[in-house]
Design a protein around this motif. Sequence first.
Motif, PDB file in Angstrom:
ATOM      1  N   PRO A   1       2.410 -24.756  44.727  1.00  0.00           N
ATOM      2  CA  PRO A   1       3.404 -23.694  44.573  1.00  0.00           C
ATOM      3  C   PRO A   1       3.345 -23.062  43.187  1.00  0.00           C
ATOM      4  O   PRO A   1       2.913 -23.691  42.240  1.00  0.00           O
ATOM      5  N   LEU A   2       3.805 -21.865  43.117  1.00  0.00           N
ATOM      6  CA  LEU A   2       3.897 -21.140  41.851  1.00  0.00           C
ATOM      7  C   LEU A   2       5.330 -21.260  41.346  1.00  0.00           C
ATOM      8  O   LEU A   2       6.276 -21.086  42.104  1.00  0.00           O
ATOM      9  N   HIS A   3       5.487 -21.582  40.071  1.00  0.00           N
ATOM     10  CA  HIS A   3       6.811 -21.680  39.466  1.00  0.00           C
ATOM     11  C   HIS A   3       7.027 -20.441  38.608  1.00  0.00           C
ATOM     12  O   HIS A   3       6.147 -20.051  37.845  1.00  0.00           O
ATOM     13  N   LEU A   4       8.201 -19.834  38.704  1.00  0.00           N
ATOM     14  CA  LEU A   4       8.559 -18.683  37.897  1.00  0.00           C
ATOM     15  C   LEU A   4       9.910 -18.968  37.271  1.00  0.00           C
ATOM     16  O   LEU A   4      10.879 -19.259  37.965  1.00  0.00           O
ATOM     17  N   VAL A   5       9.976 -18.891  35.930  1.00  0.00           N
ATOM     18  CA  VAL A   5      11.198 -19.228  35.201  1.00  0.00           C
ATOM     19  C   VAL A   5      11.523 -18.090  34.243  1.00  0.00           C
ATOM     20  O   VAL A   5      10.642 -17.604  33.520  1.00  0.00           O
ATOM     21  N   TYR A   6      12.792 -17.661  34.249  1.00  0.00           N
ATOM     22  CA  TYR A   6      13.248 -16.655  33.284  1.00  0.00           C
ATOM     23  C   TYR A   6      13.612 -17.366  31.989  1.00  0.00           C
ATOM     24  O   TYR A   6      14.352 -18.348  31.992  1.00  0.00           O
ATOM     25  N   LEU A   7      13.080 -16.888  30.873  1.00  0.00           N
ATOM     26  CA  LEU A   7      13.338 -17.479  29.566  1.00  0.00           C
ATOM     27  C   LEU A   7      14.480 -16.722  28.907  1.00  0.00           C
ATOM     28  O   LEU A   7      14.276 -15.762  28.161  1.00  0.00           O
ATOM     29  N   ARG A   8      15.680 -17.158  29.219  1.00  0.00           N
ATOM     30  CA  ARG A   8      16.884 -16.517  28.710  1.00  0.00           C
ATOM     31  C   ARG A   8      16.869 -16.535  27.178  1.00  0.00           C
ATOM     32  O   ARG A   8      16.552 -17.522  26.566  1.00  0.00           O
ATOM     33  N   GLY A   9      17.208 -15.412  26.565  1.00  0.00           N
ATOM     34  CA  GLY A   9      17.210 -15.304  25.116  1.00  0.00           C
ATOM     35  C   GLY A   9      15.896 -14.766  24.577  1.00  0.00           C
ATOM     36  O   GLY A   9      15.860 -14.160  23.520  1.00  0.00           O
ATOM     37  N   LEU A  10      14.802 -14.994  25.295  1.00  0.00           N
ATOM     38  CA  LEU A  10      13.496 -14.477  24.882  1.00  0.00           C
ATOM     39  C   LEU A  10      13.126 -13.215  25.649  1.00  0.00           C
ATOM     40  O   LEU A  10      12.159 -12.552  25.316  1.00  0.00           O
ATOM     41  N   GLN A  11      13.880 -12.902  26.688  1.00  0.00           N
ATOM     42  CA  GLN A  11      13.617 -11.767  27.574  1.00  0.00           C
ATOM     43  C   GLN A  11      12.174 -11.777  28.067  1.00  0.00           C
ATOM     44  O   GLN A  11      11.441 -10.808  27.968  1.00  0.00           O
ATOM     45  N   ARG A  12      11.783 -12.918  28.600  1.00  0.00           N
ATOM     46  CA  ARG A  12      10.447 -13.123  29.114  1.00  0.00           C
ATOM     47  C   ARG A  12      10.534 -13.964  30.392  1.00  0.00           C
ATOM     48  O   ARG A  12      11.509 -14.643  30.651  1.00  0.00           O
ATOM     49  N   TYR A  13       9.460 -13.908  31.153  1.00  0.00           N
ATOM     50  CA  TYR A  13       9.270 -14.810  32.285  1.00  0.00           C
ATOM     51  C   TYR A  13       8.031 -15.649  31.986  1.00  0.00           C
ATOM     52  O   TYR A  13       7.116 -15.198  31.302  1.00  0.00           O
ATOM     53  N   VAL A  14       7.999 -16.841  32.513  1.00  0.00           N
ATOM     54  CA  VAL A  14       6.781 -17.639  32.484  1.00  0.00           C
ATOM     55  C   VAL A  14       6.483 -18.055  33.916  1.00  0.00           C
ATOM     56  O   VAL A  14       7.384 -18.411  34.670  1.00  0.00           O
ATOM     57  N   SER A  15       5.221 -17.925  34.295  1.00  0.00           N
ATOM     58  CA  SER A  15       4.800 -18.422  35.596  1.00  0.00           C
ATOM     59  C   SER A  15       3.824 -19.566  35.347  1.00  0.00           C
ATOM     60  O   SER A  15       3.042 -19.539  34.399  1.00  0.00           O
ATOM     61  N   VAL A  16       3.919 -20.567  36.191  1.00  0.00           N
ATOM     62  CA  VAL A  16       3.056 -21.736  36.077  1.00  0.00           C
ATOM     63  C   VAL A  16       2.440 -21.969  37.447  1.00  0.00           C
ATOM     64  O   VAL A  16       3.152 -22.191  38.425  1.00  0.00           O
ATOM     65  N   ALA A  17       1.121 -21.896  37.493  1.00  0.00           N
ATOM     66  CA  ALA A  17       0.417 -22.135  38.746  1.00  0.00           C
ATOM     67  C   ALA A  17       0.384 -23.629  39.033  1.00  0.00           C
ATOM     68  O   ALA A  17       0.523 -24.447  38.127  1.00  0.00           O
ATOM     69  N   GLU A  18       0.204 -23.986  40.285  1.00  0.00           N
ATOM     70  CA  GLU A  18       0.159 -25.389  40.675  1.00  0.00           C
ATOM     71  C   GLU A  18      -0.881 -26.150  39.866  1.00  0.00           C
ATOM     72  O   GLU A  18      -0.685 -27.291  39.483  1.00  0.00           O
ATOM     73  N   GLY A  19      -1.994 -25.494  39.554  1.00  0.00           N
ATOM     74  CA  GLY A  19      -3.050 -26.120  38.770  1.00  0.00           C
ATOM     75  C   GLY A  19      -2.724 -26.251  37.295  1.00  0.00           C
ATOM     76  O   GLY A  19      -3.450 -26.893  36.554  1.00  0.00           O
ATOM     77  N   GLY A  20      -1.628 -25.636  36.836  1.00  0.00           N
ATOM     78  CA  GLY A  20      -1.162 -25.835  35.473  1.00  0.00           C
ATOM     79  C   GLY A  20      -1.338 -24.685  34.515  1.00  0.00           C
ATOM     80  O   GLY A  20      -0.850 -24.763  33.392  1.00  0.00           O
ATOM     81  N   SER A  21      -2.030 -23.597  34.878  1.00  0.00           N
ATOM     82  CA  SER A  21      -2.165 -22.488  33.930  1.00  0.00           C
ATOM     83  C   SER A  21      -0.815 -21.782  33.753  1.00  0.00           C
ATOM     84  O   SER A  21      -0.048 -21.633  34.695  1.00  0.00           O
ATOM     85  N   LEU A  22      -0.525 -21.404  32.498  1.00  0.00           N
ATOM     86  CA  LEU A  22       0.754 -20.770  32.148  1.00  0.00           C
ATOM     87  C   LEU A  22       0.515 -19.299  31.817  1.00  0.00           C
ATOM     88  O   LEU A  22      -0.478 -18.966  31.150  1.00  0.00           O
ATOM     89  N   HIS A  23       1.445 -18.442  32.253  1.00  0.00           N
ATOM     90  CA  HIS A  23       1.348 -17.003  31.996  1.00  0.00           C
ATOM     91  C   HIS A  23       2.708 -16.504  31.513  1.00  0.00           C
ATOM     92  O   HIS A  23       3.726 -16.768  32.155  1.00  0.00           O
ATOM     93  N   LEU A  24       2.714 -15.796  30.390  1.00  0.00           N
ATOM     94  CA  LEU A  24       3.938 -15.248  29.820  1.00  0.00           C
ATOM     95  C   LEU A  24       3.995 -13.759  30.125  1.00  0.00           C
ATOM     96  O   LEU A  24       3.008 -13.043  29.938  1.00  0.00           O
ATOM     97  N   TRP A  25       5.158 -13.271  30.605  1.00  0.00           N
ATOM     98  CA  TRP A  25       5.336 -11.888  31.046  1.00  0.00           C
ATOM     99  C   TRP A  25       6.547 -11.274  30.346  1.00  0.00           C
ATOM    100  O   TRP A  25       7.561 -11.934  30.154  1.00  0.00           O
ATOM    101  N   ALA A  26       6.456  -9.982  29.991  1.00  0.00           N
ATOM    102  CA  ALA A  26       7.583  -9.256  29.410  1.00  0.00           C
ATOM    103  C   ALA A  26       8.599  -8.943  30.503  1.00  0.00           C
ATOM    104  O   ALA A  26       8.245  -8.739  31.658  1.00  0.00           O
TER     105      ALA A  26
END
Length: 112
Positions: A1-26
């Motif tokens: 599964p893909l995890h998507l978390v809103y980073l409150r205070g940073l105004q960003r999202y982070v997605s984490v793929a099941e395999g572990g790669s992290l992606h930061l989004w505006a």
Amino acid sequence: PLHLVYLRGLQRYVSVAEGGSLHLWASPTLEPLRTAPAAGGMVSSVFFDAVLGRLVLGTAHGRLLLYDAATLRPQSGEKEGLRLGDVAQSLGRFDDRDSQGDAMPVSLLVGG
């Protein structure tokens, strides 16, 4: 599964793929900002600690991996992270509501 978390205070999202790669989004444009390599195992849960500005990733192999949420740099202190069996007996997750009524994920560690 893909995890998507809103980073409150940073105004960003982070997605984490099941395999572990992290992606930061505006937010709200979803413009890609940064990518970090695989976290070291299949990621089963993700939690954002807004107070410390850290991401906590739980892996299927019983490890907790800590990352700086703004830079996606590892903060675990060792490449393999912390062994969950050494730290806690169980990891639970549920959704709560903050003072404004927004959903807020809460994770619990029970000391071992």
